[in-house]
Design a protein around this motif. Sequence first.
Motif, PDB file in Angstrom:
ATOM      1  N   ILE A 158       0.858  -1.186   0.000  1.00 17.96           N
ATOM      2  CA  ILE A 158       0.000   0.000   0.000  1.00 17.96           C
ATOM      3  C   ILE A 158       0.894   1.235   0.000  1.00 17.96           C
ATOM      4  CG2 ILE A 158      -1.905   1.185   1.143  1.00 17.96           C
ATOM      5  CD1 ILE A 158      -2.535  -1.667   0.179  1.00 17.96           C
ATOM      6  N   ALA A 159       0.729   2.078  -0.996  1.00 21.93           N
ATOM      7  CA  ALA A 159       1.578   3.263  -1.139  1.00 21.93           C
ATOM      8  C   ALA A 159       1.300   4.264  -0.022  1.00 21.93           C
ATOM      9  CB  ALA A 159       1.340   3.930  -2.499  1.00 21.93           C
ATOM     10  N   GLY A 160       2.356   4.681   0.658  1.00 21.45           N
ATOM     11  CA  GLY A 160       2.246   5.740   1.655  1.00 21.45           C
ATOM     12  C   GLY A 160       1.628   5.322   2.963  1.00 21.45           C
ATOM     13  N   ALA A 161       1.395   4.034   3.171  1.00 22.62           N
ATOM     14  CA  ALA A 161       0.765   3.598   4.420  1.00 22.62           C
ATOM     15  C   ALA A 161       1.207   2.180   4.734  1.00 22.62           C
ATOM     16  CB  ALA A 161      -0.755   3.663   4.322  1.00 22.62           C
ATOM     17  N   GLY A 162       1.087   1.817   5.990  1.00 29.78           N
ATOM     18  CA  GLY A 162       1.380   0.457   6.377  1.00 29.78           C
ATOM     19  C   GLY A 162       2.868   0.150   6.324  1.00 29.78           C
ATOM     20  N   GLY A 191       5.317  -1.957  -9.298  1.00 27.53           N
ATOM     21  CA  GLY A 191       4.049  -1.680  -9.978  1.00 27.53           C
ATOM     22  C   GLY A 191       2.838  -2.273  -9.310  1.00 27.53           C
ATOM     23  N   ALA A 192       3.043  -3.082  -8.265  1.00 28.15           N
ATOM     24  CA  ALA A 192       1.908  -3.701  -7.576  1.00 28.15           C
ATOM     25  C   ALA A 192       1.333  -2.815  -6.484  1.00 28.15           C
ATOM     26  CB  ALA A 192       2.339  -5.039  -6.974  1.00 28.15           C
ATOM     27  N   TYR A 193       1.987  -1.672  -6.197  1.00 24.67           N
ATOM     28  CA  TYR A 193       1.498  -0.785  -5.146  1.00 24.67           C
ATOM     29  C   TYR A 193       0.079  -0.301  -5.452  1.00 24.67           C
ATOM     30  CZ  TYR A 193       5.583  -0.182  -2.145  1.00 24.67           C
ATOM     31  OH  TYR A 193       6.581  -0.381  -1.225  1.00 24.67           O
ATOM     32  N   VAL A 194      -0.749  -0.268  -4.416  1.00 22.36           N
ATOM     33  CA  VAL A 194      -2.122   0.230  -4.507  1.00 22.36           C
ATOM     34  C   VAL A 194      -2.240   1.453  -3.600  1.00 22.36           C
ATOM     35  CG1 VAL A 194      -4.542  -0.297  -3.982  1.00 22.36           C
ATOM     36  CG2 VAL A 194      -3.084  -2.032  -5.041  1.00 22.36           C
ATOM     37  N   GLN A 195      -2.910   2.494  -4.071  1.00 24.87           N
ATOM     38  CA  GLN A 195      -3.122   3.687  -3.263  1.00 24.87           C
ATOM     39  C   GLN A 195      -4.120   3.400  -2.141  1.00 24.87           C
ATOM     40  OE1 GLN A 195      -1.480   6.592  -3.706  1.00 24.87           O
ATOM     41  NE2 GLN A 195      -0.363   5.755  -5.454  1.00 24.87           N
ATOM     42  N   VAL A 196      -3.981   4.123  -1.020  1.00 18.03           N
ATOM     43  CA  VAL A 196      -4.891   3.929   0.109  1.00 18.03           C
ATOM     44  C   VAL A 196      -6.338   4.165  -0.317  1.00 18.03           C
ATOM     45  CG1 VAL A 196      -5.570   4.789   2.374  1.00 18.03           C
ATOM     46  CG2 VAL A 196      -3.159   4.491   1.848  1.00 18.03           C
TER      47      VAL A 196
END
Length: 317
Positions: A200-204, A222-227
């Motif tokens: 998770i981008a920017g969190a966790g 490329g697998a990162y998902v936005q919150v």
Amino acid sequence: PRSTLFPYTTLFRSVRALAPFGPRVALLGRTRLDPGLDYEALLEAEENDRASDPRLQPGLEVARTLRDLTRLGLEVQYYPCDVACQEEVQAALGQVVAAFGRIDALIHGAGLLHDSFLEFLSPEEFARVVEVKLSGALNLAAAARPHGLRLVVGLASLAALQGNPGQVNYCAANRALAAFLTALAASGEIRAKAFLLPPIAGAGMAADPEVLELLKLKGLEGAYVQVEELAQLVVRELALGPDSEVWVLPGRMLPPVSTTLGEVAGSSTPGPLARAGLDPAPEFFPLVDTIADLDLKAGRLTALRSFSGQRDLWLSH
């Protein structure tokens, strides 16, 4: 109104996606607020670029979350609690029931990392990571069940499927959580969902710069998902996902990994409505031919529809 528990500080912001449903929200976290501090004044000072004591940051994060959710019109309370401790969970949920009357849903996302190879881990270091995920879920479900519990959501990790070197305790904890939720759903009394989360981008935990570099080396950048995307995906799954599918893997892409045990079900030829993991049957969108764009972060869908006198008999000639 429904009462929802969301015991995970770094993903508190995801509860914003529930705001349109008007829930009453109880947040649980290990951070204990200091009753002698004026957190509103500290937040104002921080926003005016006046540096605050780093030791106050956990409390400020909680205070900021409570303020922002309240501004959305939500009724929200915060209770300090270590979910791995049965007594603390019983006490905290007792306060929730006293305030809200019942507990309809649990969202369990608490997690702990202690990375090391198995031969170097003490039994206590292994157990503590598993306790937060698994014992936390067991404690929460047991305490909430007598008070109307109908749904349990567990925020697990893709590591439960793929594994990860140096994280045997974390992988085991997430796998055990997913297994517990499967058993819970099989009882037929409570709906359960285990979200096997990608980075998770920017969190966790994946927000750590060192973890980011490691994932880049593995080809997982490329697998990162936005919150915001994750929040919408969770709400969509709860609203539309079948009860029989307990394990859910939200994601944009995944590289082939030889140790992955999971199988991806579904059509290999997505239809014209397929976008960003959404592939509904055409009958669900009778006035849409194709979906041109879907941005879950922005909450925007662009659809296309062609008209003809043969198909659309209501058109005047």
